[in-house]
Design an enzyme around this catalytic site. Structure first.
Site, PDB file in Angstrom:
ATOM      1  N   ASP A  36       0.816  -1.206   0.000  1.00 50.45           N
ATOM      2  CA  ASP A  36       0.000   0.000   0.000  1.00 50.45           C
ATOM      3  C   ASP A  36       0.853   1.261   0.000  1.00 50.45           C
ATOM      4  O   ASP A  36       2.061   1.218   0.282  1.00 50.45           O
ATOM      5  CB  ASP A  36      -0.905   0.022   1.231  1.00 50.45           C
ATOM      6  CG  ASP A  36      -2.131  -0.859   1.056  1.00 50.45           C
ATOM      7  OD1 ASP A  36      -2.391  -1.284  -0.081  1.00 50.45           O
ATOM      8  OD2 ASP A  36      -2.812  -1.124   2.062  1.00 50.45           O
ATOM      9  N   LYS A  58      -3.679   3.729  -2.492  1.00 53.96           N
ATOM     10  CA  LYS A  58      -4.975   4.404  -2.557  1.00 53.96           C
ATOM     11  C   LYS A  58      -4.809   5.863  -2.164  1.00 53.96           C
ATOM     12  O   LYS A  58      -4.204   6.175  -1.139  1.00 53.96           O
ATOM     13  CB  LYS A  58      -5.982   3.737  -1.611  1.00 53.96           C
ATOM     14  CG  LYS A  58      -6.294   2.286  -1.947  1.00 53.96           C
ATOM     15  CD  LYS A  58      -7.279   1.718  -0.949  1.00 53.96           C
ATOM     16  CE  LYS A  58      -7.625   0.262  -1.272  1.00 53.96           C
ATOM     17  NZ  LYS A  58      -6.513  -0.640  -1.001  1.00 53.96           N
ATOM     18  N   MET A 173      -8.277   8.974   8.214  1.00 56.24           N
ATOM     19  CA  MET A 173      -8.749   9.390   6.881  1.00 56.24           C
ATOM     20  C   MET A 173      -9.796  10.504   6.972  1.00 56.24           C
ATOM     21  O   MET A 173     -10.827  10.467   6.293  1.00 56.24           O
ATOM     22  CB  MET A 173      -9.337   8.181   6.124  1.00 56.24           C
ATOM     23  CG  MET A 173      -8.355   7.038   5.988  1.00 56.24           C
ATOM     24  SD  MET A 173      -9.146   5.468   5.521  1.00 56.24           S
ATOM     25  CE  MET A 173      -9.984   4.993   7.050  1.00 56.24           C
TER      26      MET A 173
END
Length: 484
Positions: A36, A58, A173
């Site tokens: 990631d 991402k 996030m």
């Protein structure tokens, strides 16, 4: 075909030293790694030279691979008999979708292990000087996703429970939803004066923080253009930061260093810079293939010159493999650098620097160095390995350089300059544009001359080409505008 195995590994929050021993062992045996964006790419360097890397990064506005595709890759590679590592930032069980991936593997009866990691919601605050619990300030702690997969991305949380029942809250996030978070916490009972801190790239040397209250932090974030990846921490325990902040007090905190690399082995210089608080990107990555050596005549030489620690290691590995008694090697030993001299001393051998050597017909140069062959044209040359650019790492470095804000360039040797420039060009990166206005440091006068010849006119040099002298120089010559 025998089915492989999958390790679902937490990489920790960023500092490579925070990965678990079990996680690191999984990386070392991996044949395929799916990694990631928030897993530190430096961890990939512990993998074998033939390991396949698949990027699954991402960003808030785009995904390189969708979760369904990641699941399919895990299944496909494992069914092909591979040892697969799924490397995730932080802990795989904390908003890491490990449950979905494990379920996909279980459906195909693929064996797997889940290796926990240190979650960024705990580690980032600690690196900012904030324990998430404290007997006098916080007896409860919650980790909360601040973004979900709904159309507006605003999760329907139990705001009243969070506001009235939890002392410290870590939101993941959540930068884009910060006003939404603050409004709801205030609405359901949190005082508007409650401290809030955002920790950007927590545990990296590039870590930055922004502090405010529920009432004003959203405005501060807009003004500072603060972005993800950031942990948002809410709670009175943040007040301890003034007393126990430690990471930002490291002497090289705020330094984002690009270190030119010539060796395939771990850099002691990079390790020391990291210990002192710097963020270090070593570039480029080299791939080494050993060459079988014919050592039947090695005892006949009067002088042997080693060009690098790696050449010395490869030479003496061959000596052991071919069962040659090192006591029969009567040659006087020389080295191109103090680092290579140290490699000889670690084997119980005493050598001298190459500046003291005189050309001789009974001389052996261990290593491929055109400059040496010009100066010592009578000597024989023994090449111990082939070293080539590891091109699999080039796109990885491209991403690393985009996400970092390099402010310091270090050339450790004259031999590091040209390969560095060539490798950057292969990444479609202009070296002079990248380093324009940055502090460029050369380890020694020969290295400075090579850097200037390459176009870096304002190159600086520490008093000596040592780790200690370099660290002292960086501390004594701070960067202008670096946040402490």
């Amino acid at each position: 075909m025998k089915t492989g195995k999958v390790f679902l590994v937490g990489a920790g929050p960023g500092d490579v030293g925070l990965i678990t021993i079990k996680g690191l062992e999984a990386i070392k045996q991996a044949e395929v790694i799916l990694y990631d964006r928030l897993a530190n790419p430096k961890l990939l360097e512990y993998a074998g030279s033939d390991c396949e890397f698949i990027y699954c990064g991402k960003l808030p506005d785009r995904h390189t691979l969708r979760q369904e595709s990641i699941n399919d890759f895990l299944v496909k590679k494992a069914l092909a008999g591979k040892i697969v590592v799924r490397l995730k930032g932080g802990d795989p069980g904390v908003f890491g979708r490990v449950g979905e991936e494990a379920a996909a593997l279980a459906e195909y009866q693929i064996p797997f292990e889940i290796v926990p990691g240190i979650s960024s919601g705990i580690a980032a605050p600690l690196y900012a000087g904030i324990p998430v619990t404290h007997r006098e300030h916080a007896e409860s702690f919650a980790v909360v996703t601040a973004h979900d997969k709904s159309q507006d991305g605003k999760p329907p949380l139990d705001w009243e429970g969070l506001s009235r029942g939890v002392d410290t809250i870590a939101f993941y996030m959540g930068v884009g939803n910060l006003p939404f978070i603050c409004q709801n916490l205030i609405k359901y009972g949190k005082p508007s004066s409650t401290p809030v801190i955002l920790i950007h790239w927590g545990t990296f040397g590039r870590q930055k923080t922004l502090q405010g209250t529920l009432a004003n932090v959203s405005e501060k974030v807009l003004e500072a253009k603060f972005s993800n990846p950031s942990i948002i921490l809410v709670g009175g325990v943040i007040s301890l930061r003034e007393k126990i902040s430690w990471f930002e007090k490291k002497p090289l905190y705020g330094r984002q260093i690009l270190l030119a690399r010539t060796s395939s082995s771990p850099s002691e210089l990079a390790k020391e810079l990291l210990v002192q608080g710097a963020d270090v990107i070593e570039f480029p990555k080299w791939k080494v293939t050993r060459i079988p050596l014919d050592l039947r005549r090695v005892t006949s030489f009067e002088k042997i010159l080693f060009t690098s620690p790696e050449n010395a290691a490869e030479f003496f590995a061959a000596v052991i493999e071919q069962k040659i008694d090192v006591r029969n090697i009567r040659a006087e030993l020389f080295a191109m650098s103090s680092k290579t001299l140290k490699a000889l001393r670690e084997r119980g051998l005493i050598g001298k620097l190459a500046s003291e050597i005189v050309d001789s017909e009974k001389m052996l140069i261990v290593g491929d160095n055109q400059l040496l062959q010009t100066n010592f044209h009578k000597a024989e040359v023994m090449v111990t390995s082939n070293k080539e650019l590891d091109r699999q790492f080039l796109p990885i470095f491209q991403r690393m350089l985009k996400e970092a804000q390099i402010n310091t360039m270090i050339f450790p040797s004259s031999a590091s300059v040209k390969p560095f420039m060539t490798a950057l060009a292969e990444c479609d990166i202009n070296a002079w544009q990248l380093l324009n206005g940055k502090q460029v440091i050369a380890m020694g006068e020969l290295t400075k001359a090579a850097a200037i010849n390459a176009g870096f006119g304002s190159t600086e040099v520490p008093v000596s080409p040592s780790k200690e002298a370099l660290v002292n120089y960086l501390v004594e010559h701070p960067l202008q505008g670096v946040e402490e």
